[in-house]
Design a protein around this motif. Structure first.
Motif, PDB file in Angstrom:
ATOM      1  N   LEU A  25       0.829  -1.208   0.000  1.00  0.00           N
ATOM      2  CA  LEU A  25       0.000   0.000   0.000  1.00  0.00           C
ATOM      3  C   LEU A  25       0.867   1.263   0.000  1.00  0.00           C
ATOM      4  CD1 LEU A  25      -2.691  -1.185   2.578  1.00  0.00           C
ATOM      5  CD2 LEU A  25      -3.013  -0.904   0.096  1.00  0.00           C
ATOM      6  N   SER A  26       1.958   1.243   0.759  1.00  0.00           N
ATOM      7  CA  SER A  26       2.879   2.388   0.799  1.00  0.00           C
ATOM      8  C   SER A  26       3.499   2.623  -0.576  1.00  0.00           C
ATOM      9  CB  SER A  26       3.978   2.157   1.841  1.00  0.00           C
ATOM     10  OG  SER A  26       3.441   2.087   3.140  1.00  0.00           O
ATOM     11  N   ASN A  27       3.903   1.552  -1.241  1.00  0.00           N
ATOM     12  CA  ASN A  27       4.465   1.683  -2.591  1.00  0.00           C
ATOM     13  C   ASN A  27       3.448   2.235  -3.577  1.00  0.00           C
ATOM     14  OD1 ASN A  27       7.274   0.981  -2.721  1.00  0.00           O
ATOM     15  ND2 ASN A  27       6.678  -1.056  -2.066  1.00  0.00           N
ATOM     16  N   ASP A  28       2.199   1.792  -3.465  1.00  0.00           N
ATOM     17  CA  ASP A  28       1.148   2.297  -4.362  1.00  0.00           C
ATOM     18  C   ASP A  28       0.910   3.793  -4.127  1.00  0.00           C
ATOM     19  OD1 ASP A  28       0.900  -0.251  -5.423  1.00  0.00           O
ATOM     20  OD2 ASP A  28      -0.914  -0.740  -4.279  1.00  0.00           O
ATOM     21  N   ILE A  29       0.888   4.206  -2.872  1.00  0.00           N
ATOM     22  CA  ILE A  29       0.713   5.627  -2.549  1.00  0.00           C
ATOM     23  C   ILE A  29       1.892   6.431  -3.083  1.00  0.00           C
ATOM     24  CG2 ILE A  29       0.641   7.281  -0.628  1.00  0.00           C
ATOM     25  CD1 ILE A  29      -0.982   5.077   0.920  1.00  0.00           C
ATOM     26  N   PHE A  30       3.101   5.918  -2.875  1.00  0.00           N
ATOM     27  CA  PHE A  30       4.308   6.582  -3.369  1.00  0.00           C
ATOM     28  C   PHE A  30       4.235   6.765  -4.895  1.00  0.00           C
ATOM     29  CE2 PHE A  30       8.570   5.892  -5.230  1.00  0.00           C
ATOM     30  CZ  PHE A  30       9.162   7.088  -4.856  1.00  0.00           C
ATOM     31  N   LYS A  31       3.881   5.707  -5.616  1.00  0.00           N
ATOM     32  CA  LYS A  31       3.788   5.789  -7.080  1.00  0.00           C
ATOM     33  C   LYS A  31       2.747   6.832  -7.507  1.00  0.00           C
ATOM     34  CE  LYS A  31       5.193   1.027  -7.888  1.00  0.00           C
ATOM     35  NZ  LYS A  31       4.726  -0.331  -8.189  1.00  0.00           N
TER      36      LYS A  31
END
Length: 190
Positions: A25-31
């Motif tokens: 989820l953190s990676n998706d938000i970052f992207k």
């Protein structure tokens, strides 16, 4: 729904997330942040250090990205009952404060007020930019001091699906919310 109810509900929802969930989820938000805002060298970003026991999103991926691209990074520190902004670098040292939150050792307030982005922790944000945090009011006080051009951005694992009913006069809404699936603008910009 009242802030106290939303705070309790979303703390519980976070507790159910696995480390793998938080990573993804953190990676998706970052992207979504990178794709939407396209940060570049020389910009100034104020961003929180995650409180891992509260399963906050992993902002360290943001910080590593920013530092590797000469984007200036500032993090919060509580000093004299207010939030100050300390500039950090790859070699900056950190320590745990009395709440077991990682903060920079430095107490030097940068004095910067014209951030390009303030990436803000929260437990919940509705579709109007009304933020529910931990109830201390540090970010509302901080938002009062930053430039009007600063983009106030909340990050959350969950999409908004209910309104905050008890918005107070001193509450300062966010400009944007980034979730794993969307970026919401609260003043009609696209």
């Amino acid at each position: 729904m009242k802030k106290s109810e939303l705070r309790k509900k979303y703390l519980e929802k976070r507790k159910s997330l696995s480390d793998k969930d938080i990573f993804q989820l953190s990676n998706d938000i970052f992207k979504n942040f990178i794709h939407y805002f396209k940060p570049f060298s020389g910009q100034k970003v104020h961003i929180f250090i995650p409180i891992e026991k509260f399963k906050e999103m992993n902002t360290r991926i943001f910080i590593s990205y920013f530092l590797s691209r000469n984007i200036r990074v500032f993090v919060p520190k509580i000093a004299d009952a207010r939030l100050i902004s300390v500039e950090i670098f790859e070699y900056s040292k950190f320590e745990l404060n009395k709440w077991q939150i990682s903060e920079p050792v430095s107490d030097e307030d940068s004095g910067i007020l014209d951030f390009d982005f303030v990436i803000t922790p929260l437990l919940y944000c509705d579709r109007h930019g009304n933020r529910v945090g931990y109830g201390k009011g540090f970010y509302d006080g901080f938002f009062e001091t930053v430039s009007e051009e600063t983009k106030k951005i909340g990050v959350n694992y969950f999409n908004p699906d209910e309104n905050v009913d008890d918005v107070w006069e001193n509450d300062i809404p966010l400009d944007y919310l980034i979730t794993p699936t969307e970026v919401l603008s609260f003043f009609g910009e696209e």
